[in-house]
Design a protein around this motif. Structure first.
Motif, PDB file in Angstrom:
ATOM      1  N   HIS A  37     -55.632  14.678 -61.563  1.00  0.00           N
ATOM      2  CA  HIS A  37     -54.390  15.087 -62.225  1.00  0.00           C
ATOM      3  C   HIS A  37     -53.570  13.862 -62.628  1.00  0.00           C
ATOM      4  N   HIS A  60     -48.936  17.456 -64.875  1.00  0.00           N
ATOM      5  CA  HIS A  60     -50.047  16.908 -64.088  1.00  0.00           C
ATOM      6  C   HIS A  60     -49.576  15.837 -63.104  1.00  0.00           C
ATOM      7  N   ASN A  79     -47.154  18.150 -70.764  1.00  0.00           N
ATOM      8  CA  ASN A  79     -48.410  18.188 -70.015  1.00  0.00           C
ATOM      9  C   ASN A  79     -48.487  17.032 -69.033  1.00  0.00           C
ATOM     10  N   ARG A 125     -48.345  17.921 -60.248  1.00  0.00           N
ATOM     11  CA  ARG A 125     -49.450  18.538 -59.506  1.00  0.00           C
ATOM     12  C   ARG A 125     -50.142  17.490 -58.636  1.00  0.00           C
ATOM     13  N   LEU A 166     -61.409  17.544 -63.471  1.00  0.00           N
ATOM     14  CA  LEU A 166     -60.540  18.660 -63.080  1.00  0.00           C
ATOM     15  C   LEU A 166     -61.327  19.947 -62.883  1.00  0.00           C
TER      16      LEU A 166
END
Length: 258
Positions: free
Chosen positions: A76, A95, A91, A98, A66
């Motif tokens: 991601h 991700h 989290n 994303r 990343l």
């Protein structure tokens, strides 16, 4: 006038320097490709460590990926899987989202996101994610999303819809063992024991028995009063998987004389 002229040229010089500096700092195509390759290597390493349950080393490699290339969707996506394993759902979802912002056609990420959503109890959202995965005509492994969709639907009690998904998975790949195992489970629950036997036979043609398949074998053969076959599965389960929960359940049945 001289003062104004000097001021203008100084301002122009500063702007020119900033522009030139900005141009010089822009990554070249070669540097972007180099960063992407480095990120890809770290993702591969991270997933390897993740599959071997070395979560700390997986974290190191995926963080590195990343850092090197924050716009690499696979970094991601892999980091989201790590967060799932670390029980950090917020989290993980951030991700996953994303990754899909960066590559909305990534069926593998849609599939993994769907499984995550299903585990969170968000069945309708999971279904939409699986549908997104399956909508891509270039998806190389649709049997994965079809099987996961079937498992998710099965948890809602809609066994007919679950079976439809699982049969579609096997139509796509008749040797896909996760779908074969789920069909063995489904047919056993439906008391279609001959079909359970058939799916277990197809499963073991592709890979060795597991504790789960030997336990299903024992239960299905017992239900059909095929005591020799049931006894064979019982012996193999206790010998090969003595510490499994399936063996513990079998020993409890034997203790109670059933």
């Amino acid at each position: 006038m001289m003062h104004v002229s000097w001021h203008r040229w100084t301002l122009f010089g500063l702007l020119l320097a900033l522009l030139l500096g900005g141009c010089a700092s822009q990554p070249t195509t070669e540097s972007r490709e180099r960063d992407r390759r480095a990120a890809a290597i770290n993702v591969d390493l991270g997933l390897h460590y993740l599959s071997n349950n070395n979560l700390e080393q997986a974290r190191i490699n995926l963080n590195r990926a990343l850092e090197v290339d924050p716009r690499y969707s696979q970094a991601h996506s892999a980091f989201a899987l790590l967060q799932v394993r670390l029980n950090n759902p917020e989290n993980a979802e951030r991700h996953f989202k994303r990754a899909l912002e960066l590559d909305a056609e990534d069926s593998f990420t849609w599939n993994n996101y769907g499984s995550f959503l299903c585990a969170q109890g968000r069945k309708a959202d999971a279904q939409r994610a699986f549908d997104k995965a399956l909508a891509n005509p270039f998806y190389r492994a649709p049997e994965q999303a079809l099987t996961n969709a079937g498992v998710c639907v099965m948890e809602t009690g809609d066994t007919a819809k679950a079976e439809e998904y699982l049969r579609r998975a096997l139509d796509n790949n008749p040797r896909y063992t996760p779908a074969l195992l789920e069909m063995a489970r489904l047919t056993f629950q439906a008391e279609r024991y001959l079909q359970t036997r058939a799916f277990l036979s197809r499963f073991t043609a592709e890979q060795e028995h597991t504790a789960e398949t030997l336990w299903l074998c024992y239960q299905a053969e017992t239900a059909m009063r095929n005591h020799e076959a049931a006894g064979n599965c019982s012996v193999r389960l206790k010998e090969r998987f003595p510490d499994s929960r399936q063996t513990a359940a079998l020993l409890e049945l034997e203790r109670r004389g059933r």
